[in-house]
Design an enzyme around this catalytic site. Structure first.
Site, PDB file in Angstrom:
ATOM      1  N   HIS A   1       0.865  -1.172   0.000  1.00 54.68           N
ATOM      2  CA  HIS A   1       0.000   0.000   0.000  1.00 54.68           C
ATOM      3  C   HIS A   1       0.907   1.229   0.000  1.00 54.68           C
ATOM      4  O   HIS A   1       1.698   1.431   0.926  1.00 54.68           O
ATOM      5  CB  HIS A   1      -0.929   0.005   1.202  1.00 54.68           C
ATOM      6  CG  HIS A   1      -2.013  -1.031   1.114  1.00 54.68           C
ATOM      7  ND1 HIS A   1      -2.513  -1.680   2.227  1.00 54.68           N
ATOM      8  CD2 HIS A   1      -2.692  -1.521   0.055  1.00 54.68           C
ATOM      9  CE1 HIS A   1      -3.450  -2.538   1.841  1.00 54.68           C
ATOM     10  NE2 HIS A   1      -3.575  -2.450   0.522  1.00 54.68           N
TER      11      HIS A   1
ATOM     12  N   TYR B   1      -9.643  -6.783  10.849  1.00 53.85           N
ATOM     13  CA  TYR B   1     -10.920  -6.867  10.136  1.00 53.85           C
ATOM     14  C   TYR B   1     -10.847  -7.989   9.112  1.00 53.85           C
ATOM     15  O   TYR B   1      -9.766  -8.483   8.779  1.00 53.85           O
ATOM     16  CB  TYR B   1     -11.279  -5.547   9.435  1.00 53.85           C
ATOM     17  CG  TYR B   1     -10.167  -4.898   8.652  1.00 53.85           C
ATOM     18  CD1 TYR B   1      -9.654  -5.493   7.502  1.00 53.85           C
ATOM     19  CD2 TYR B   1      -9.634  -3.669   9.059  1.00 53.85           C
ATOM     20  CE1 TYR B   1      -8.634  -4.899   6.780  1.00 53.85           C
ATOM     21  CE2 TYR B   1      -8.608  -3.078   8.342  1.00 53.85           C
ATOM     22  CZ  TYR B   1      -8.111  -3.687   7.204  1.00 53.85           C
ATOM     23  OH  TYR B   1      -7.096  -3.101   6.498  1.00 53.85           O
TER      24      TYR B   1
ATOM     25  N   ASN C   1      -3.584  -5.640  -2.130  1.00 52.75           N
ATOM     26  CA  ASN C   1      -3.716  -6.629  -1.070  1.00 52.75           C
ATOM     27  C   ASN C   1      -5.136  -7.206  -0.992  1.00 52.75           C
ATOM     28  O   ASN C   1      -5.533  -7.775   0.014  1.00 52.75           O
ATOM     29  CB  ASN C   1      -3.315  -6.054   0.290  1.00 52.75           C
ATOM     30  CG  ASN C   1      -2.850  -7.140   1.246  1.00 52.75           C
ATOM     31  OD1 ASN C   1      -2.198  -8.100   0.843  1.00 52.75           O
ATOM     32  ND2 ASN C   1      -3.189  -6.993   2.522  1.00 52.75           N
ATOM     33  N   ARG C   2      -5.885  -7.047  -2.089  1.00 54.47           N
ATOM     34  CA  ARG C   2      -7.178  -7.710  -2.258  1.00 54.47           C
ATOM     35  C   ARG C   2      -7.215  -8.459  -3.597  1.00 54.47           C
ATOM     36  O   ARG C   2      -8.254  -8.952  -3.996  1.00 54.47           O
ATOM     37  CB  ARG C   2      -8.329  -6.699  -2.232  1.00 54.47           C
ATOM     38  CG  ARG C   2      -8.441  -5.884  -0.952  1.00 54.47           C
ATOM     39  CD  ARG C   2      -8.844  -6.716   0.243  1.00 54.47           C
ATOM     40  NE  ARG C   2      -8.988  -5.881   1.418  1.00 54.47           N
ATOM     41  CZ  ARG C   2      -7.996  -5.513   2.216  1.00 54.47           C
ATOM     42  NH1 ARG C   2      -6.764  -5.919   1.949  1.00 54.47           N
ATOM     43  NH2 ARG C   2      -8.208  -4.746   3.272  1.00 54.47           N
TER      44      ARG C   2
ATOM     45  N   GLU D   1       1.283  -4.789  10.893  1.00 51.47           N
ATOM     46  CA  GLU D   1       0.993  -3.360  10.875  1.00 51.47           C
ATOM     47  C   GLU D   1       1.979  -2.667  11.812  1.00 51.47           C
ATOM     48  O   GLU D   1       1.959  -2.884  13.026  1.00 51.47           O
ATOM     49  CB  GLU D   1      -0.443  -3.093  11.345  1.00 51.47           C
ATOM     50  CG  GLU D   1      -1.528  -3.724  10.480  1.00 51.47           C
ATOM     51  CD  GLU D   1      -1.825  -2.927   9.226  1.00 51.47           C
ATOM     52  OE1 GLU D   1      -1.280  -1.808   9.093  1.00 51.47           O
ATOM     53  OE2 GLU D   1      -2.597  -3.417   8.385  1.00 51.47           O
TER      54      GLU D   1
ATOM     55  N   ARG E   1       0.912   4.493   0.436  1.00 58.01           N
ATOM     56  CA  ARG E   1       1.023   5.605   1.379  1.00 58.01           C
ATOM     57  C   ARG E   1       1.661   5.207   2.706  1.00 58.01           C
ATOM     58  O   ARG E   1       1.945   6.066   3.538  1.00 58.01           O
ATOM     59  CB  ARG E   1      -0.346   6.209   1.628  1.00 58.01           C
ATOM     60  CG  ARG E   1      -1.378   5.272   2.280  1.00 58.01           C
ATOM     61  CD  ARG E   1      -2.722   5.946   2.357  1.00 58.01           C
ATOM     62  NE  ARG E   1      -3.790   5.083   2.839  1.00 58.01           N
ATOM     63  CZ  ARG E   1      -5.066   5.458   2.890  1.00 58.01           C
ATOM     64  NH1 ARG E   1      -5.414   6.660   2.513  1.00 58.01           N
ATOM     65  NH2 ARG E   1      -5.983   4.612   3.321  1.00 58.01           N
ATOM     66  N   GLU E   2       1.902   3.933   2.891  1.00 64.37           N
ATOM     67  CA  GLU E   2       2.418   3.436   4.171  1.00 64.37           C
ATOM     68  C   GLU E   2       3.955   3.471   4.180  1.00 64.37           C
ATOM     69  O   GLU E   2       4.633   2.462   4.195  1.00 64.37           O
ATOM     70  CB  GLU E   2       1.862   2.034   4.421  1.00 64.37           C
ATOM     71  CG  GLU E   2       0.335   2.044   4.498  1.00 64.37           C
ATOM     72  CD  GLU E   2      -0.309   0.662   4.428  1.00 64.37           C
ATOM     73  OE1 GLU E   2       0.412  -0.349   4.497  1.00 64.37           O
ATOM     74  OE2 GLU E   2      -1.552   0.598   4.302  1.00 64.37           O
TER      75      GLU E   2
ATOM     76  N   ARG F   1      -3.274   4.985  -2.151  1.00 68.63           N
ATOM     77  CA  ARG F   1      -3.125   3.644  -1.570  1.00 68.63           C
ATOM     78  C   ARG F   1      -2.927   2.543  -2.606  1.00 68.63           C
ATOM     79  O   ARG F   1      -2.160   1.611  -2.397  1.00 68.63           O
ATOM     80  CB  ARG F   1      -4.381   3.339  -0.744  1.00 68.63           C
ATOM     81  CG  ARG F   1      -4.605   1.884  -0.357  1.00 68.63           C
ATOM     82  CD  ARG F   1      -5.969   1.756   0.311  1.00 68.63           C
ATOM     83  NE  ARG F   1      -6.403   0.371   0.448  1.00 68.63           N
ATOM     84  CZ  ARG F   1      -6.177  -0.393   1.500  1.00 68.63           C
ATOM     85  NH1 ARG F   1      -5.467   0.074   2.510  1.00 68.63           N
ATOM     86  NH2 ARG F   1      -6.633  -1.628   1.556  1.00 68.63           N
TER      87      ARG F   1
ATOM     88  N   HIS G   1       2.980  -3.527   6.703  1.00 71.28           N
ATOM     89  CA  HIS G   1       2.041  -2.434   6.462  1.00 71.28           C
ATOM     90  C   HIS G   1       2.177  -1.403   7.581  1.00 71.28           C
ATOM     91  O   HIS G   1       2.988  -1.532   8.486  1.00 71.28           O
ATOM     92  CB  HIS G   1       0.605  -2.954   6.481  1.00 71.28           C
ATOM     93  CG  HIS G   1       0.268  -3.906   5.385  1.00 71.28           C
ATOM     94  ND1 HIS G   1      -0.455  -3.537   4.275  1.00 71.28           N
ATOM     95  CD2 HIS G   1       0.529  -5.228   5.221  1.00 71.28           C
ATOM     96  CE1 HIS G   1      -0.618  -4.568   3.478  1.00 71.28           C
ATOM     97  NE2 HIS G   1      -0.030  -5.619   4.035  1.00 71.28           N
ATOM     98  N   SER G   2       1.332  -0.394   7.534  1.00 74.28           N
ATOM     99  CA  SER G   2       1.073   0.490   8.666  1.00 74.28           C
ATOM    100  C   SER G   2      -0.378   0.963   8.525  1.00 74.28           C
ATOM    101  O   SER G   2      -0.935   0.923   7.422  1.00 74.28           O
ATOM    102  CB  SER G   2       2.035   1.679   8.671  1.00 74.28           C
ATOM    103  OG  SER G   2       1.710   2.623   7.660  1.00 74.28           O
ATOM    104  N   TYR G   3      -0.985   1.356   9.629  1.00 75.86           N
ATOM    105  CA  TYR G   3      -0.471   1.471  10.970  1.00 75.86           C
ATOM    106  C   TYR G   3      -1.376   0.699  11.913  1.00 75.86           C
ATOM    107  O   TYR G   3      -2.435   0.263  11.509  1.00 75.86           O
ATOM    108  CB  TYR G   3      -0.427   2.960  11.419  1.00 75.86           C
ATOM    109  CG  TYR G   3      -1.776   3.657  11.405  1.00 75.86           C
ATOM    110  CD1 TYR G   3      -2.533   3.777  12.570  1.00 75.86           C
ATOM    111  CD2 TYR G   3      -2.313   4.175  10.236  1.00 75.86           C
ATOM    112  CE1 TYR G   3      -3.760   4.416  12.575  1.00 75.86           C
ATOM    113  CE2 TYR G   3      -3.542   4.807  10.221  1.00 75.86           C
ATOM    114  CZ  TYR G   3      -4.271   4.919  11.395  1.00 75.86           C
ATOM    115  OH  TYR G   3      -5.515   5.540  11.399  1.00 75.86           O
TER     116      TYR G   3
END
Length: 419
Positions: free
Chosen positions: A181, A359, A254-255, A382, A183-184, A239, A307-309
């Site tokens: 992703h 989630y 990541n999907r 994360e 922006r991480e 993202r 990843h973050s966060y």
């Protein structure tokens, strides 16, 4: 892994392509549903508020889980009122997103560089990361190899670093990736720091030597190269990938993995930040990395997607809250990792399966590496923080993040070797 929940909304604030998107007056609210009813209400509110300039930075996986929502000044009052009317209390987490973006940029520019040393304590552009791979392989020619994985949608090279101190192909391997992703930013920065430490301390630190010698290491600092470049040049909060889908751009990489693809926790709406793509492995980046992993899967014994966060160390499954047969062993690795991490600076991580800790998310990398590539010890992590800065961590947190995460990696690697 943090996601934007809305399917599609009007981006009235996006400037002309030549300019960089600004987020002046955009704030981030935190809402914590305290019952199943409130959890359902929070999801319904977001679904029914189109077109809102809402970007969910952290989605609640359950009751008492935080929901972090970025909202424009235009819609702040309306969203806050709607939440209040439904018994949901919002806490102001970040007052002005652009202030944090500008501060991150300012601090990053002020980090001193030296002519002959790569500074791991700052965020680096994609060109700088690629130069680091080139230079590190020249500096450590007997331990490192630069490998091209594939070409991105926009034609950029996705490359990784192989660190190996053994002969032949009999040694087990460990695969680490960052920046899926875009922006991480703390993810690629942490991966780069750990790789640098593995090489620079190899001859002087017995623990590092044992870590490096135990596996052949495949280290991919920036997975989503097009998206990462876009966060530097056009939109810091981008993202997804940059592929075109009608009037919308990008797929959540990541999907997009071909395991329980596009079920719960993913969207078929192309404008959504959870968009799973038109088909599994539609993204050349995802397909290229998956092909590389599958080609080497016989020897790969560990996998981590950083990843973050939120400070979480997680294992499959992401697509369901049911636990896989290997969960006990997988979670033991997580437990050892977070304990070792906490000993450094006291940073606390939670651990468990992805769907239960954060989630439900289908079509993820860790589910595919475990379910399809049969890599038992597959993890999604994360990194820092828990919301004060979100995706906009100041650069002075890079080395602390890398230092504590390296300790977690050592503990996890030792566990994997023995199990």
């Amino acid at each position: 892994m943090i996601l934007k929940f809305l399917a599609c909304f009007l981006l009235v604030w996006v400037p002309c392509p030549a300019q960089k998107t600004r987020f002046d007056g955009f704030s981030v609210l935190r809402v914590v549903p305290t019952s199943e009813k409130q959890l359902l209400l929070s999801k319904q509110i977001l679904e029914n508020q189109n077109p809102l300039e809402v970007d969910v930075w952290r989605f609640p996986g359950g009751v008492d889980h935080s929901l972090d929502i970025q909202v424009s000044p235009k819609h702040f009052s309306k969203l806050n009122q709607t939440l209040t009317e439904n018994g949901l209390q919002a806490h102001l987490l970040i007052r002005d997103v652009q202030t944090l973006i500008s501060e991150q940029e300012r601090l990053n520019k002020n980090v001193k560089e030296t002519a002959d040393l790569f500074n791991y304590g700052k965020y680096h552009t994609l060109d700088e990361v690629n130069s680091w791979i080139k230079n590190i392989t020249e500096y450590y020619p007997n331990m490192t190899t630069a490998l091209k994985v594939t070409q991105s949608y926009e034609g950029r090279t996705i490359q990784l670093l192989r660190i190996s101190t053994g002969e032949g192909n009999s040694k087990p391997s460990f695969f680490i990736e960052g920046g899926i992703h875009s922006r991480e930013w703390i993810s690629p920065a942490t991966v780069l720091f750990m790789a640098g430490q593995m090489l620079d301390r190899y001859s002087s630190d017995t623990r590092i030597k044992q870590l490096v010698d135990s596996f052949d290491w495949f280290i991919l600092p920036v997975f989503n190269v097009d998206g990462y470049e876009y966060t530097w040049t056009k939109n810091r909060n981008w993202r997804k990938t940059r592929s075109k889908h009608g009037s919308c751009v990008g797929v959540d990489p990541n999907r997009n993995w071909d395991y329980e693809w596009c079920k719960e926790g993913a969207s078929k709406e192309p404008c959504s930040d959870q968009y799973c793509g038109p088909s599994p492995f539609s993204e050349v980046e995802v397909k290229g990395v998956a092909d590389f992993i599958m080609k080497n899967s016989k020897n790969i014994k560990g996998f981590i997607d950083f990843h973050s966060y939120s400070q979480l160390w997680m294992t499959p499954w992401g697509y369901t809250k049911q636990l896989p047969p290997d969960f006990k062993d997988q979670d033991k690795g997580s437990e050892l990792a977070v304990k070792a991490l906490q000993k450094v600076y006291g940073t606390k991580y939670n651990h468990g399966s992805i769907a239960n800790v954060i989630y439900v998310a289908s079509g993820s990398s860790a589910d595919w590496t475990y379910g399809a590539a049969k890599i038992k010890y597959s993890y999604g992590v994360e990194l820092r923080d828990t919301g004060k800065y979100g995706f906009l961590l100041p650069p002075d947190q890079i080395i602390p993040s890398g230092t504590e995460t390296l300790e977690a990696l050592i503990a996890l690697a030792n566990f994997v070797v023995n199990n």
